[in-house]
Write an enzyme that holds these catalytic residues in place. Structure first.
Site, short mmCIF file in Angstrom:
data_model
loop_
_atom_site.label_atom_id
_atom_site.label_comp_id
_atom_site.label_asym_id
_atom_site.label_seq_id
_atom_site.Cartn_x
_atom_site.Cartn_y
_atom_site.Cartn_z
N SER A 129 0.84 -1.20 0.00
CA SER A 129 0.00 0.00 0.00
C SER A 129 0.87 1.24 0.00
O SER A 129 1.97 1.25 0.56
CB SER A 129 -0.85 -0.03 1.27
OG SER A 129 -1.42 1.23 1.49
N TYR A 153 -1.61 -0.92 10.82
CA TYR A 153 -1.98 -1.52 9.53
C TYR A 153 -0.87 -1.28 8.51
O TYR A 153 -0.38 -2.21 7.86
CB TYR A 153 -3.31 -0.92 9.02
CG TYR A 153 -3.49 -1.08 7.55
CD1 TYR A 153 -3.79 -2.33 7.01
CD2 TYR A 153 -3.30 -0.01 6.67
CE1 TYR A 153 -3.91 -2.49 5.64
CE2 TYR A 153 -3.42 -0.16 5.30
CZ TYR A 153 -3.72 -1.40 4.80
OH TYR A 153 -3.83 -1.56 3.45
N LYS A 157 2.04 -3.89 6.43
CA LYS A 157 2.37 -3.92 5.00
C LYS A 157 3.88 -3.76 4.82
O LYS A 157 4.53 -4.47 4.05
CB LYS A 157 1.63 -2.80 4.25
CG LYS A 157 0.12 -2.97 4.21
CD LYS A 157 -0.28 -4.15 3.35
CE LYS A 157 -1.77 -4.38 3.27
NZ LYS A 157 -2.14 -5.64 2.64
#
Ligand code: UDP
Length: 344
Positions: A129, A153, A157
């Protein structure tokens, strides 16, 4: 060639579009999904949209008790590689439940690596991302931008990207693409598959779409005092079908090259649109009113981020083709024809 591909999270929003694209290109798929944030109905619709060979394993990649089953299924399928999309993805939730995010997202990636080791298919296209870039870059951001995710989060990644780099160091036979998505929106032009968020949507487009269809009263625009064209946040919205095609381009690149190593690639359009520009475009596409109010800035948001997508073009021969109007038209068709999503 890599024709037998595991797609983890294949029933999800991005996964379902990736599956349709890969099946249409003649790949055979093993979807691994636990349906925790997706629906078996999506798999049915994938099969409706594209003919081809699909197997489905309902399994939680992060559950140690299911690990052997998953490895057996991958072996039985003779997987040649994987597109890894399974994972938790709500930024706010990751702040309140960080251990769950680390356990699920890192654990799932590790199980997938074990499964691929069992088959000898050393190829992973990973759904990373743009959030790995954090907030210290000037847009357009290219792949050499400073990394620094600002929430758990985003850190999952980032850590998975690093884990895959280490995997490649340990065995240079591994071929890895970390695809850094900007803001995926829109839906398949058929209106049959699209984003079906659980509960109140966190992201802009699903929220706008639910306001347009009358499921929610009004949008809250988080901040109108940023240093941008109209004061609202600027993002690089990318049509989910363009994004799906980017996965196939990455897969084919890795399969074709003898030693591609680990490649980090932005998937974006290179264009930034503001929140209010997105609202106006959606209004045009839907011919519905989108009431909104200006609300305080959302914690953790940055003013502006959009991609420099030239590496994707040079390396993968891929560019985004669909416009903001296409994204809105397709997102609206999906929302209008499926007002409650897949509806369970
Ligand atoms: N946004 C908003 N209202 C919402 C959801 C999002 O104003 O209900 C804004 C958000 O502040 C950001 C942009 O829309 O500027 C995109 O947010 P989203 O959550 O879709 O993606 P992000 O860029 O945060 O990953």
């Amino acid at each position: 060639m890599a024709d037998r591909i595991i797609v983890t999270g294949g029933a999800g929003y991005i996964g379902s579009h990736v599956c349709v694209d890969l099946l249409s290109a003649g790949k055979s798929l093993l979807i691994i999904d636990d349906f925790s944030n997706s629906s078996p109905e999506a798999v049915r619709r994938i099969q409706e949209l594209a003919e081809g060979d699909i197997r489905l394993l309902k399994s939680d990649l992060a559950d140690p008790a299911q690990r052997e089953r998953i490895i057996d299924a991958a072996r039985d399928f003779r997987a040649q590689g994987a597109i890894h999309l399974a994972g938790l993805k709500a930024v706010g939730e990751s702040v309140t439940e960080p251990e769950r995010y680390y356990r699920v997202n890192l654990g799932s990636a590790l199980t997938l690596i074990d499964a691929l080791k069992a088959t000898g298919g050393k190829l992973i296209v990973f759904s990373s991302s743009a959030t790995v870039y954090g907030d210290r870059n000037k847009s357009p951001v290219d792949e050499t931008g400073l990394l620094g995710p600002t929430n758990p989060y985003g850190r999952t990644k980032y850590f998975i990207e690093e884990m895959l780099r280490d995997l490649h160091v340990s065995d240079p036979g591994w071929k890895i693409a970390n695809l850094r998505y900007f803001n995926p929106v829109g839906a398949h032009p058929s209106g049959r598959i699209g984003e079906d968020p659980n509960g109140v949507p966190n992201n802009l487009f699903p929220y706008i779409a639910q306001v347009a269809v009358g499921r929610r009263e009004k949008l809250r625009v988080f901040g109108d005092d940023y240093d941008t064209r109209d004061g609202t946040g600027v993002r690089d919205f990318i049509h989910v079908c363009d994004l799906a095609r980017g996965h196939r381009a990455a897969l084919d690149h890795l399969a074709r090259e003898k030693a591609p190593g680990v490649v980090d690639v932005n998937l974006g359009t290179g264009l930034g649109y503001s929140v209010l520009e997105a609202v106006a475009a959606f209004k045009r596409a839907s011919n519905r009113d989108i009431p909104y109010e200006i609300a305080p800035r959302r914690e953790g948001d940055i003013a502006e981020i959009y991609a420099n997508p030239s590496k994707a073009k040079a390396l993968l021969g891929w560019t985004a083709e669909k416009s903001l109007d296409d994204m809105c038209a397709d997102h609206w068709r999906w929302q209008r024809e499926n007002p409650t999503g897949y509806g369970e």
